[in-house]
Design a protein around this motif. Structure first.
Motif, PDB file in Angstrom:
ATOM      1  N   MET A  42     -32.629 -69.854  17.766  1.00 27.83           N
ATOM      2  CA  MET A  42     -33.448 -71.026  17.580  1.00 27.83           C
ATOM      3  C   MET A  42     -33.030 -72.154  18.518  1.00 27.83           C
ATOM      4  SD  MET A  42     -35.810 -72.596  16.063  1.00 27.83           S
ATOM      5  CE  MET A  42     -36.336 -74.185  15.607  1.00 27.83           C
ATOM      6  N   LEU A  43     -31.741 -72.461  18.533  1.00 32.11           N
ATOM      7  CA  LEU A  43     -31.278 -73.563  19.364  1.00 32.11           C
ATOM      8  C   LEU A  43     -31.587 -73.319  20.834  1.00 32.11           C
ATOM      9  CD1 LEU A  43     -29.709 -76.236  19.568  1.00 32.11           C
ATOM     10  CD2 LEU A  43     -27.615 -74.894  19.698  1.00 32.11           C
ATOM     11  N   ALA A  44     -31.314 -72.126  21.316  1.00 29.99           N
ATOM     12  CA  ALA A  44     -31.531 -71.821  22.731  1.00 29.99           C
ATOM     13  C   ALA A  44     -33.005 -71.647  23.071  1.00 29.99           C
ATOM     14  CB  ALA A  44     -30.768 -70.559  23.113  1.00 29.99           C
ATOM     15  N   ASN A  45     -33.819 -71.245  22.100  1.00 29.83           N
ATOM     16  CA  ASN A  45     -35.217 -70.934  22.381  1.00 29.83           C
ATOM     17  C   ASN A  45     -36.199 -71.991  21.902  1.00 29.83           C
ATOM     18  OD1 ASN A  45     -34.400 -68.465  23.461  1.00 29.83           O
ATOM     19  ND2 ASN A  45     -34.378 -67.531  21.435  1.00 29.83           N
ATOM     20  N   GLY A  46     -35.718 -73.042  21.278  1.00 31.71           N
ATOM     21  CA  GLY A  46     -36.615 -74.071  20.748  1.00 31.71           C
ATOM     22  C   GLY A  46     -37.171 -74.930  21.869  1.00 31.71           C
ATOM     23  N   PRO A  47     -38.475 -74.818  22.175  1.00 29.12           N
ATOM     24  CA  PRO A  47     -39.040 -75.574  23.292  1.00 29.12           C
ATOM     25  C   PRO A  47     -39.000 -77.087  23.071  1.00 29.12           C
ATOM     26  CG  PRO A  47     -40.778 -74.519  22.048  1.00 29.12           C
ATOM     27  CD  PRO A  47     -39.472 -74.013  21.485  1.00 29.12           C
ATOM     28  N   ALA A  48     -38.946 -77.525  21.833  1.00 34.92           N
ATOM     29  CA  ALA A  48     -38.931 -78.959  21.562  1.00 34.92           C
ATOM     30  C   ALA A  48     -37.531 -79.564  21.689  1.00 34.92           C
ATOM     31  CB  ALA A  48     -39.480 -79.240  20.172  1.00 34.92           C
ATOM     32  N   ILE A  49     -36.511 -78.730  21.740  1.00 32.62           N
ATOM     33  CA  ILE A  49     -35.146 -79.238  21.840  1.00 32.62           C
ATOM     34  C   ILE A  49     -34.882 -79.656  23.277  1.00 32.62           C
ATOM     35  CG2 ILE A  49     -32.697 -78.677  21.635  1.00 32.62           C
ATOM     36  CD1 ILE A  49     -33.474 -76.784  19.351  1.00 32.62           C
ATOM     37  N   ARG A  66     -28.558 -76.232  27.760  1.00 35.54           N
ATOM     38  CA  ARG A  66     -29.340 -75.035  27.422  1.00 35.54           C
ATOM     39  C   ARG A  66     -28.640 -73.767  27.920  1.00 35.54           C
ATOM     40  NH1 ARG A  66     -33.901 -74.477  25.089  1.00 35.54           N
ATOM     41  NH2 ARG A  66     -34.513 -76.625  25.364  1.00 35.54           N
ATOM     42  N   GLU A  67     -28.076 -73.834  29.100  1.00 40.37           N
ATOM     43  CA  GLU A  67     -27.404 -72.664  29.675  1.00 40.37           C
ATOM     44  C   GLU A  67     -26.115 -72.328  28.923  1.00 40.37           C
ATOM     45  OE1 GLU A  67     -28.255 -75.424  31.621  1.00 40.37           O
ATOM     46  OE2 GLU A  67     -30.184 -74.504  32.133  1.00 40.37           O
ATOM     47  N   ILE A  80     -25.575 -72.768  25.624  1.00 41.71           N
ATOM     48  CA  ILE A  80     -25.782 -72.510  24.194  1.00 41.71           C
ATOM     49  C   ILE A  80     -25.284 -71.137  23.755  1.00 41.71           C
ATOM     50  CG2 ILE A  80     -27.560 -72.168  22.410  1.00 41.71           C
ATOM     51  CD1 ILE A  80     -29.050 -74.550  23.705  1.00 41.71           C
ATOM     52  N   PRO A  81     -25.597 -70.036  24.439  1.00 43.91           N
ATOM     53  CA  PRO A  81     -25.115 -68.737  23.957  1.00 43.91           C
ATOM     54  C   PRO A  81     -23.589 -68.680  23.838  1.00 43.91           C
ATOM     55  CG  PRO A  81     -26.838 -68.424  25.590  1.00 43.91           C
ATOM     56  CD  PRO A  81     -26.492 -69.883  25.593  1.00 43.91           C
ATOM     57  N   THR A  82     -22.886 -69.197  24.814  1.00 45.26           N
ATOM     58  CA  THR A  82     -21.424 -69.193  24.771  1.00 45.26           C
ATOM     59  C   THR A  82     -20.924 -70.119  23.674  1.00 45.26           C
ATOM     60  OG1 THR A  82     -21.327 -68.730  27.123  1.00 45.26           O
ATOM     61  CG2 THR A  82     -19.340 -69.624  26.119  1.00 45.26           C
ATOM     62  N   PHE A  83     -21.533 -71.277  23.546  1.00 44.69           N
ATOM     63  CA  PHE A  83     -21.158 -72.244  22.519  1.00 44.69           C
ATOM     64  C   PHE A  83     -21.267 -71.615  21.127  1.00 44.69           C
ATOM     65  CE2 PHE A  83     -22.455 -75.523  19.480  1.00 44.69           C
ATOM     66  CZ  PHE A  83     -21.433 -76.456  19.619  1.00 44.69           C
ATOM     67  N   LEU A  84     -22.376 -70.965  20.838  1.00 49.59           N
ATOM     68  CA  LEU A  84     -22.580 -70.346  19.534  1.00 49.59           C
ATOM     69  C   LEU A  84     -21.644 -69.159  19.316  1.00 49.59           C
ATOM     70  CD1 LEU A  84     -26.471 -70.498  19.294  1.00 49.59           C
ATOM     71  CD2 LEU A  84     -24.792 -72.008  18.201  1.00 49.59           C
ATOM     72  N   ARG A  85     -21.454 -68.361  20.331  1.00 49.45           N
ATOM     73  CA  ARG A  85     -20.589 -67.198  20.216  1.00 49.45           C
ATOM     74  C   ARG A  85     -19.140 -67.625  19.939  1.00 49.45           C
ATOM     75  NH1 ARG A  85     -21.709 -64.977  24.758  1.00 49.45           N
ATOM     76  NH2 ARG A  85     -20.006 -65.930  25.883  1.00 49.45           N
ATOM     77  N   ASP A  86     -18.682 -68.664  20.588  1.00 51.27           N
ATOM     78  CA  ASP A  86     -17.299 -69.126  20.432  1.00 51.27           C
ATOM     79  C   ASP A  86     -17.016 -69.743  19.072  1.00 51.27           C
ATOM     80  OD1 ASP A  86     -16.827 -68.230  22.999  1.00 51.27           O
ATOM     81  OD2 ASP A  86     -16.746 -70.246  23.890  1.00 51.27           O
ATOM     82  N   ARG A  87     -18.044 -70.112  18.332  1.00 52.09           N
ATOM     83  CA  ARG A  87     -17.852 -70.769  17.050  1.00 52.09           C
ATOM     84  C   ARG A  87     -18.095 -69.863  15.854  1.00 52.09           C
ATOM     85  NH1 ARG A  87     -17.961 -73.807  20.857  1.00 52.09           N
ATOM     86  NH2 ARG A  87     -17.129 -75.897  20.884  1.00 52.09           N
ATOM     87  N   LYS A  88     -18.203 -68.577  16.077  1.00 54.94           N
ATOM     88  CA  LYS A  88     -18.398 -67.637  14.962  1.00 54.94           C
ATOM     89  C   LYS A  88     -17.101 -67.434  14.219  1.00 54.94           C
ATOM     90  CE  LYS A  88     -22.339 -65.076  16.531  1.00 54.94           C
ATOM     91  NZ  LYS A  88     -22.886 -63.794  16.877  1.00 54.94           N
TER      92      LYS A  88
END
Length: 64
Positions: free
Chosen positions: A1-8, A53-54, A56-64
């Motif tokens: 959602m965070l990475a794919n949300g066009p309104a973000i 935006r670039e 986000i995937p690493t940010f989310l992965r690192d916080r699991k």
């Protein structure tokens, strides 16, 4: 959602704040009000956009 949300358009990560933004620790209250006020006024954010935006995937992965 965070990475794919066009309104973000921007994200503000406030380290040390946690789930309770208004916790009175350090300068958390001041940082929270500055970020929210800038957003509501459609002004530049007082903190750097983080994660970008670039990043986000690493940010989310690192916080699991």
């Amino acid at each position: 959602m965070l990475a794919n949300g066009p309104a973000i358009q921007r994200t503000q990560y406030m380290p040390g704040v946690g789930h309770h933004m208004w916790n009175g620790l350090d300068d958390n209250n001041d940082r929270a009000v500055a970020v929210i006020t800038a957003f509501l006024k459609d002004e530049p954010a007082p903190l750097p956009n983080s994660p970008t935006r670039e990043e986000i995937p690493t940010f989310l992965r690192d916080r699991k």
